[in-house]
Design an enzyme around this catalytic site. Structure first.
Site, short mmCIF file in Angstrom:
data_model
loop_
_atom_site.label_atom_id
_atom_site.label_comp_id
_atom_site.label_asym_id
_atom_site.label_seq_id
_atom_site.Cartn_x
_atom_site.Cartn_y
_atom_site.Cartn_z
N GLU A 41 7.51 -9.22 -5.75
CA GLU A 41 6.48 -10.24 -5.70
C GLU A 41 6.67 -11.20 -6.86
O GLU A 41 6.86 -10.77 -8.00
CB GLU A 41 5.11 -9.56 -5.85
N GLU B 188 -4.39 -1.56 -3.48
CA GLU B 188 -3.61 -1.99 -4.64
C GLU B 188 -4.51 -2.16 -5.86
O GLU B 188 -5.33 -3.08 -5.90
CB GLU B 188 -2.90 -3.32 -4.32
MN MN Z 1 0.95 -6.99 -5.93
#
Ligand code: MN
Length: 289
Positions: free
Chosen positions: A241, A147
C-alpha cells in the site's frame, strides 16, 4: 509463497474501465498475483467489467474499504449504523461478483479522525453489525478482515488485540485480523510481538512505509516484521500500500492526510515494491535455517 498484491491507488483513483485496465495491467506487469480494489462506494464498481479485465491479465483481486462518518457502524445513532450495515452488505456482494474472496479494512468505524473516544453503545453496534455482515459474507465464501489503524484514522481499533476482542465477541469464523506495517509502526511497541500476539487470527497483511512511500526508504523495521511472519508460517496475502498526491482520490486524500508527493512513477514504485517484498521473504526464510 504468499500471494503478493498491490493496492489500486498506486495507479488510479477512479474505477471506470480505463482506470481498471491501467491498474490491473500495472499490477500484473510488476509481477503481483492480485490487486486490491477499494469499494468505498460499492455501487460505482462494475463487477462484471472488473472480472473480465482481471481474467484478461490473469490476476486475482481482493477488496477493501473504510466507512465514513455517514456510515459509521460504531456510531450511537441507529440510522447511521443502518446505513453502514447496508453499505457493508453491498460491498460483500460486489466483492463476490468481481471474483474476490476477501473484504478488509476499516469495516468497523469511520475512516477519519475522531475527537472523542468510542462509546460502549458504539462498540456494541459495531459488534452487532459485523456479526450480521460476516454471516452474509460467509454464504458468499468471503473472509472479512478488520484492520487496526492508527489513532488518527479511527478511535475503535488501533491495536491487533482490539481487533481480536471484537472478532471474539462476534463469534464469526470468517473474521480475521488485517495487519498493516504503517499503522503498527505508529501504535505497536514491537512489530514482532504484535504479529506473535494475534498469530492464529492474522489473515491479511498490508506492507507500507512509515511515510507511505518507497519501501525501505523509511523507518519501518521490515526484517523484523518478515521474520515474525515467517515464524508463524503466515501464508496469506501480503499487499503493498502506498499513497502519493500524484494519484488524487477525493475519498482518501483528507481521511488519510495525503498531502505530499511521495512518488510520481506508479510502475517504478510497484516494481520496486515487488522486488523488495520478495527479498524480505527470501531473507526471512533463510534466517530460519
Ligand atoms: Mn492498510
Amino acid at each position: 509463497m504468499n500471494p503478493l498484491g498491490a493496492h489500486a491507488l498506486i495507479w488510479v483513483a477512479g474505477w471506470e474501465e480505463p482506470d481498471a485496465r491501467r491498474a490491473i495491467s500495472g499490477a500484473a506487469r510488476a509481477g503481483f498475483d492480485l490487486i486490491e480494489i477499494p469499494l468505498l462506494d460499492p455501487a460505482s464498481v462494475d463487477a462484471r467489467m472488473t472480472a473480465a479485465v482481471l481474467e484478461e491479465h490473469d490476476i486475482g483481486a481482493t477488496c477493501s474499504l473504510g466507512l465514513d462518518f455517514r456510515t459509521d457502524v460504531s456510531s450511537d445513532d441507529p440510522a447511521t449504523v443502518a446505513r453502514g450495515e447496508q453499505l457493508l452488505h453491498e460491498a460483500v456482494t460486489v466483492a463476490h461478483d468481481l471474483g474476490s474472496t476477501y473484504l478488509g479494512g476499516i469495516l468497523y468505524s469511520a475512516m477519519g479522525k475522531y475527537t472523542r473516544p468510542p462509546t460502549r453503545t458504539g462498540w456494541d453496534n459495531a459488534v452487532g453489525v459485523l456479526s450480521e455482515v460476516a454471516s452474509h459474507a460467509d454464504r458468499y465464501g468471503i473472509t472479512m478482515g478488520l484492520e487496526p489503524v492508527n489513532r488518527y484514522e479511527s478511535n475503535l481499533i488501533n491495536t491487533p488485540q482490539r481487533a481480536v476482542d471484537l472478532i471474539e465477541q462476534t463469534g464469526a469464523d470468517n473474521l480475521v485480523v488485517h495487519l498493516d506495517s504503517y499503522h503498527l509502526h505508529i501504535e505497536a511497541a514491537d512489530l514482532g510481538a504484535a504479529v506473535a500476539g494475534c498469530r492464529d487470527r492474522i489473515g491479511y497483511v498490508h506492507i507500507g512505509e512509515n511515510h507511505r512511500g518507497y519501501l525501505g526508504s523509511g523507518q519501518v523495521d521490515f526484517p523484523a516484521l518478515f521474520r515474525a511472519l515467517a515464524a508463524i508460517d503466515y501464508g496469506g496475502p501480503i499487499v503493498f500500500e502506498s499513497f502519493s498526491s500524484a494519484v488524487v482520490s477525493e475519498a482518501f486524500v483528507g481521511a488519510l492526510a495525503i498531502w505530499r508527493d511521495q512518488w510520481q512513477d506508479s510502475d517504478d514504485l510497484a516494481a520496486h515494491a515487488h522486488r523488495f517484498i520478495i527479498d524480505q521473504l527470501t531473507a526471512a526464510d533463510r534466517s530460519r535455517r
